[in-house]
Motif scaffolding. Structure first.
Motif, PDB file in Angstrom:
ATOM      1  N   GLN A   1       0.848  -1.189   0.000  1.00 25.21           N
ATOM      2  CA  GLN A   1       0.000   0.000   0.000  1.00 25.21           C
ATOM      3  C   GLN A   1       0.884   1.240   0.000  1.00 25.21           C
ATOM      4  OE1 GLN A   1      -3.361   0.005  -0.104  1.00 25.21           O
ATOM      5  NE2 GLN A   1      -3.444   2.238  -0.122  1.00 25.21           N
ATOM      6  N   SER A   2       0.579   2.188  -0.867  1.00 26.75           N
ATOM      7  CA  SER A   2       1.368   3.410  -0.917  1.00 26.75           C
ATOM      8  C   SER A   2       1.088   4.272   0.306  1.00 26.75           C
ATOM      9  CB  SER A   2       1.036   4.197  -2.188  1.00 26.75           C
ATOM     10  OG  SER A   2       1.696   5.455  -2.174  1.00 26.75           O
ATOM     11  N   ARG A   3       2.086   5.013   0.723  1.00 23.18           N
ATOM     12  CA  ARG A   3       1.899   5.964   1.823  1.00 23.18           C
ATOM     13  C   ARG A   3       1.286   7.269   1.318  1.00 23.18           C
ATOM     14  NH1 ARG A   3       8.305   6.875   2.839  1.00 23.18           N
ATOM     15  NH2 ARG A   3       8.357   4.787   1.958  1.00 23.18           N
TER      16      ARG A   3
ATOM     17  N   ILE B   1      -0.078  12.006  -7.739  1.00 21.93           N
ATOM     18  CA  ILE B   1      -0.376  11.916  -6.308  1.00 21.93           C
ATOM     19  C   ILE B   1      -0.929  13.233  -5.780  1.00 21.93           C
ATOM     20  CG2 ILE B   1       1.508  10.269  -5.940  1.00 21.93           C
ATOM     21  CD1 ILE B   1       2.837  12.796  -4.386  1.00 21.93           C
ATOM     22  N   VAL B   2      -1.428  13.180  -4.546  1.00 25.71           N
ATOM     23  CA  VAL B   2      -1.747  14.395  -3.800  1.00 25.71           C
ATOM     24  C   VAL B   2      -0.513  14.751  -2.971  1.00 25.71           C
ATOM     25  CG1 VAL B   2      -3.224  15.472  -2.074  1.00 25.71           C
ATOM     26  CG2 VAL B   2      -4.193  13.814  -3.681  1.00 25.71           C
ATOM     27  N   LYS B   3       0.138  15.846  -3.313  1.00 23.69           N
ATOM     28  CA  LYS B   3       1.315  16.261  -2.550  1.00 23.69           C
ATOM     29  C   LYS B   3       0.892  16.701  -1.158  1.00 23.69           C
ATOM     30  CE  LYS B   3       4.800  19.892  -2.111  1.00 23.69           C
ATOM     31  NZ  LYS B   3       4.339  20.295  -0.759  1.00 23.69           N
ATOM     32  N   PRO B   4       1.481  16.119  -0.114  1.00 26.91           N
ATOM     33  CA  PRO B   4       1.191  16.594   1.238  1.00 26.91           C
ATOM     34  C   PRO B   4       1.786  17.993   1.446  1.00 26.91           C
ATOM     35  CG  PRO B   4       2.195  14.394   1.258  1.00 26.91           C
ATOM     36  CD  PRO B   4       2.384  14.964  -0.117  1.00 26.91           C
ATOM     37  N   VAL B   5       1.173  18.780   2.305  1.00 18.78           N
ATOM     38  CA  VAL B   5       1.703  20.114   2.600  1.00 18.78           C
ATOM     39  C   VAL B   5       2.975  19.996   3.431  1.00 18.78           C
ATOM     40  CG1 VAL B   5      -0.584  21.197   2.496  1.00 18.78           C
ATOM     41  CG2 VAL B   5       0.290  20.361   4.695  1.00 18.78           C
TER      42      VAL B   5
ATOM     43  N   LEU C   1      10.056  15.107  -1.410  1.00 19.69           N
ATOM     44  CA  LEU C   1       9.025  14.284  -2.028  1.00 19.69           C
ATOM     45  C   LEU C   1       9.588  13.331  -3.075  1.00 19.69           C
ATOM     46  CD1 LEU C   1       6.000  13.726  -2.095  1.00 19.69           C
ATOM     47  CD2 LEU C   1       5.740  15.577  -3.756  1.00 19.69           C
ATOM     48  N   LEU C   2      10.531  13.794  -3.887  1.00 16.37           N
ATOM     49  CA  LEU C   2      11.121  12.925  -4.899  1.00 16.37           C
ATOM     50  C   LEU C   2      11.743  11.686  -4.271  1.00 16.37           C
ATOM     51  CD1 LEU C   2      12.946  15.040  -7.645  1.00 16.37           C
ATOM     52  CD2 LEU C   2      11.148  13.342  -7.967  1.00 16.37           C
ATOM     53  N   THR C   3      12.509  11.886  -3.208  1.00 15.92           N
ATOM     54  CA  THR C   3      13.143  10.763  -2.521  1.00 15.92           C
ATOM     55  C   THR C   3      12.103   9.833  -1.917  1.00 15.92           C
ATOM     56  OG1 THR C   3      15.109  12.085  -2.004  1.00 15.92           O
ATOM     57  CG2 THR C   3      14.727  10.127  -0.657  1.00 15.92           C
ATOM     58  N   LEU C   4      11.079  10.405  -1.295  1.00 18.71           N
ATOM     59  CA  LEU C   4      10.027   9.596  -0.676  1.00 18.71           C
ATOM     60  C   LEU C   4       9.261   8.774  -1.711  1.00 18.71           C
ATOM     61  CD1 LEU C   4       8.653  12.219   1.874  1.00 18.71           C
ATOM     62  CD2 LEU C   4       9.912  10.131   2.434  1.00 18.71           C
TER      63      LEU C   4
ATOM     64  N   LYS D   1      10.419   7.732  -4.673  1.00 19.21           N
ATOM     65  CA  LYS D   1      11.305   6.667  -5.139  1.00 19.21           C
ATOM     66  C   LYS D   1      11.300   5.497  -4.155  1.00 19.21           C
ATOM     67  CE  LYS D   1      14.531   9.657  -7.661  1.00 19.21           C
ATOM     68  NZ  LYS D   1      15.919  10.183  -7.708  1.00 19.21           N
ATOM     69  N   GLU D   2      11.365   5.819  -2.877  1.00 12.43           N
ATOM     70  CA  GLU D   2      11.332   4.781  -1.847  1.00 12.43           C
ATOM     71  C   GLU D   2      10.002   4.036  -1.874  1.00 12.43           C
ATOM     72  OE1 GLU D   2      12.067   6.787   1.800  1.00 12.43           O
ATOM     73  OE2 GLU D   2      14.228   7.041   1.433  1.00 12.43           O
ATOM     74  N   ASP D   3       8.913   4.784  -2.069  1.00  9.20           N
ATOM     75  CA  ASP D   3       7.579   4.206  -2.071  1.00  9.20           C
ATOM     76  C   ASP D   3       7.411   3.217  -3.233  1.00  9.20           C
ATOM     77  OD1 ASP D   3       4.751   4.360  -0.948  1.00  9.20           O
ATOM     78  OD2 ASP D   3       4.368   4.911  -3.028  1.00  9.20           O
ATOM     79  N   VAL D   4       7.820   3.638  -4.432  1.00  9.52           N
ATOM     80  CA  VAL D   4       7.708   2.759  -5.608  1.00  9.52           C
ATOM     81  C   VAL D   4       8.608   1.542  -5.455  1.00  9.52           C
ATOM     82  CG1 VAL D   4       8.210   2.610  -8.084  1.00  9.52           C
ATOM     83  CG2 VAL D   4       6.991   4.593  -7.182  1.00  9.52           C
ATOM     84  N   LYS D   5       9.794   1.757  -4.953  1.00  9.97           N
ATOM     85  CA  LYS D   5      10.745   0.650  -4.761  1.00  9.97           C
ATOM     86  C   LYS D   5      10.170  -0.401  -3.819  1.00  9.97           C
ATOM     87  CE  LYS D   5      15.585  -0.162  -3.524  1.00  9.97           C
ATOM     88  NZ  LYS D   5      16.038  -0.659  -4.833  1.00  9.97           N
ATOM     89  N   GLU D   6       9.525   0.060  -2.743  1.00  9.63           N
ATOM     90  CA  GLU D   6       8.941  -0.864  -1.771  1.00  9.63           C
ATOM     91  C   GLU D   6       7.705  -1.569  -2.337  1.00  9.63           C
ATOM     92  OE1 GLU D   6       8.119   1.538   1.615  1.00  9.63           O
ATOM     93  OE2 GLU D   6      10.241   1.947   2.033  1.00  9.63           O
TER      94      GLU D   6
END
Length: 248
Positions: free
Chosen positions: A16-18, A31-35, A49-52, A54-59
């Motif tokens: 599940q994506s965060r 996505i909906v960018k968090p504030v 956000l870019l790093t997060l 990448k981590e999300d897709v990788k997981e």
């Protein structure tokens, strides 16, 4: 047209994506960018956000090695809402071309202090950024380093001394909406940088990326991402129905 929340992934993730995903396939991630998260690495050192992503897709897809994630457009750190990212270099290149040729359409909602002099209008200014202070100011046309900034606004409604505006952004300058609206005496609710005299510390800036529309880089079909602002004050002065009708 492919609407938000209706993208059909061509690859199947196991987790599940965060993030709140509006659209995803092999080429794109919307996505909906968090504030209050920077889109890319900045001087604060906070996770971006870019790093997060990448981590999300990788997981989610158990991908080995590095994950590609292309940044096509930006939102200021305190701003939330619809954003699209490219999952391949080809998609990134084609989306960037859509931005350059104005085939990439963005609509924002914002709550401002007071009310603009007209119910709808176009603002054309020359903006100059000071990198040292990370602030932008309106300057005379022809000022060295100045860049033309254009936006169209429509007043959707007014309540409690505030106005809800729809913004069609025709250029993508840094802090553009915030600076130009402050320039006509209507600073954004919560904007400490360009409306400190009328806002209180701790207020969340009321600026939201509500609609992003563009041609799919591969299929060429229109893709439309929609994200409405949170139900907190001052957004809740207008119903979600009014907000959604405003961006159509």
């Amino acid at each position: 047209m492919t609407p938000a929340n209706n993208g059909v992934p061509e690859e199947s993730g196991s987790g599940q994506s965060r993030f709140d995903i509006l659209y995803e396939d092999n080429h794109l991630l919307g996505i909906v960018k968090p504030v209050n998260i920077p889109v890319q690495e900045d001087a604060t050192g906070d996770k971006d956000l870019l790093t997060l992503l990448k981590e999300d897709v990788k997981e989610r897809y158990a991908k080995p090695g590095n994950v590609f994630m292309g940044l096509v457009h930006r939102l200021d750190r305190p701003v939330g809402g619809a954003m699209i990212f490219a999952k391949t270099s080809k998609a990134a290149s084609r989306l960037s071309e859509s931005v350059r040729t104005h085939a990439f359409h963005k609509v924002y909602l914002t709550v401002v202090h007071g009310q603009p002099p007209k119910t709808q209008g176009r603002l054309v200014d020359t903006l100059l950024k000071d990198p040292k202070s990370n602030t932008v100011s309106i300057v005379r046309r022809g000022t060295p380093g100045g860049k033309e900034a254009i936006l169209d606004y429509t007043v959707i409604g007014s309540a409690e001394g505030y106005s809800l505006l729809k913004i069609n952004l025709l250029t993508g300058r840094s802090h553009q909406i915030r600076v130009q609206l402050s320039g006509i005496g209507c600073p954004l609710y919560g904007d400490q940088k360009y409306g400190a005299a009328v806002n209180r510390p701790g207020q969340q800036i009321a600026l939201w990326s509500a609609l992003t529309r563009f041609p799919h880089p591969v299929t060429k079909e229109d893709v439309e991402l929609i994200s409405l602002p949170p139900g907190a004050y001052p957004w809740n002065l207008w119903t979600p129905t009014i907000q959604k009708q405003a961006i159509r």
